[in-house]
Design an enzyme around this catalytic site. Structure first.
Site, PDB file in Angstrom:
ATOM      1  CB  CYS A 134      18.568  33.577 -10.040  1.00  0.00           C
ATOM      2  SG  CYS A 134      18.702  32.207  -8.890  1.00  0.00           S
ATOM      3  CB  CYS A 137      15.613  32.267  -7.992  1.00  0.00           C
ATOM      4  SG  CYS A 137      17.267  32.642  -7.440  1.00  0.00           S
ATOM      5  CG  ASP A 138      13.255  33.573 -10.930  1.00  0.00           C
ATOM      6  OD1 ASP A 138      12.635  33.496  -9.856  1.00  0.00           O
ATOM      7  OD2 ASP A 138      13.954  34.549 -11.235  1.00  0.00           O
TER       8      ASP A 138
END
Ligand code: NAP
Length: 316
Positions: A134, A137-138
């Protein structure tokens, strides 16, 4: 045992739309949210192809709007996960979550899909330590770092482009010499100075002490194996349907996608399905919304054709 008219399993665009339609039909649906409200779109940074948003819309914002819209008409949300169902005895159907047990006169299953894994050594142990599925997200953790993206489809290229906001260098590792991604995305990736490609290559292993530091690659044409230094490995090689909990309950294909007809009906009358759990082809927010709408409308129609359940009639 909590009695419900309609339970919606999952809360992605399909589930939230099914909730909206069944709520507007006065069926007071209960949405069992699953691991993440909104599903995959909630971890998508920008949604640029959902109609009505000229400049695109953030995934979390779109989820928030859909959730509130269904709630406005009476949809309720349970932040829990379904662990077992029994659809074999017909309506009312049994649904069990970690924290509760329910019966529902009709069920709409929209449990979505999850990212596929490469299945190579190091992938699991390094997840969260440089292996990610992701970008939204990261990506932030990879500011100024050199990373690789694995895959050649729309997801891989879209995420590679997004990750150039953070990483100093993004190398796309693809197992063939031609991308599967759409032309528009390909053109943007080829024009992006931060993106380069490693063709005909597969990842054999992901390595590092406490954080990813290198990947072992294999050129599929020459068979040559070599170590390639990198600080992050983002994997976007497709998805699999989240249908494990439905094994032996509903008809599915060999990949686990639920089989539905054009009215979003599964093989069990009273159980409907929508979204990526039954759609290996389109996998778009727009198509999931359409399928969720159809499933909601069909559930309402099916319920209206059934004899009024005693318990509900008594409660009324
Ligand atoms: P996908 O289209 O199935 O592409 C998966 C990619 O991963 C392919 O390039 C495939 O290689 C590669 N791959 C699969 N298994 C692999 C393995 N074990 N090792 C290495 N590489 C592997 O999946 P997706 O990109 O997630 O897209 C899924 C669907 O969502 C598509 O219909 C796509 O159009 C849609 N989508 C659309 C958008 C958008 O419209 N903006 C964004 C994201 C996704 P091969 O090419 O060799 O098979």
């Amino acid at each position: 045992m909590q009695k419900e008219r309609v339970i919606v399993i999952g809360s992605g665009p399909a589930g939230l739309t099914a909730a909206l339609y069944t709520a507007r039909a006065q069926l007071d649906p209960l949405v069992i949210v699953g691991q993440q409200l909104g599903g995959q779109v909630s971890i998508t940074h920008d949604v640029e192809n959902y109609p009505g948003f000229v400049d695109g819309v953030g995934g979390p914002e779109l989820v928030d709007l859909m959730q509130k819209q269904a709630e406005r008409f009476g949809a309720r949300y349970e932040y829990d996960e379904v662990v077992a169902v029994d659809f074999t005895k017909g309506s009312p159907f049994y649904v069990k979550t970690h924290g509760n047990e329910y019966t529902a006169d009709a069920v709409i299953v929209t449990a979505g899909a999850s990212p596929k894994k490469l299945g190579v050594p190091g992938e699991e142990s390094m997840t969260g330590l440089g292996v990610s599925y992701c970008g939204t997200c990261d990506g932030f953790f990879f500011r100024g770092k050199e990373i690789v993206v694995v895959g050649g489809g729309d997801s891989a290229i879209e995420e590679a482009l997004f990750l150039t906001r953070f990483a100093s260098k993004v190398e796309v590792i693809h197992r063939r010499d031609e991308l599967r991604a759409g032309v528009h995305l390909q053109e943007r990736a080829f024009a992006n100075e931060k993106i380069s490609f490693i063709w005909n290559t597969e990842v054999r292993e992901i390595r590092g002490e406490g954080a990813v530091s290198e990947v072992l690659l294999r050129n599929r044409e020459t068979g040559e194996e070599y170590v390639h230094p990198t600080q992050g490995c983002f994997i976007f090689i497709g998805h699999y349907p989240n249908s494990n909990f439905l094994t032996d309950q509903l008809a599915m294909d060999e990949q686990g996608y639920l089989l539905t007809d054009e009215l979003m009906r599964t093989n069990v009358p009273g159980i409907f399905a929508a979204g990526e759990l039954q759609d290996p082809v389109y996998r778009q927010v727009a198509t999931s919304v359409g399928q969720g709408c159809a499933a909601g409308m069909q559930a309402e129609k099916w319920l209206s054709e059934q004899p009024e359940p005693e318990a509900v009639a008594a409660a009324d």
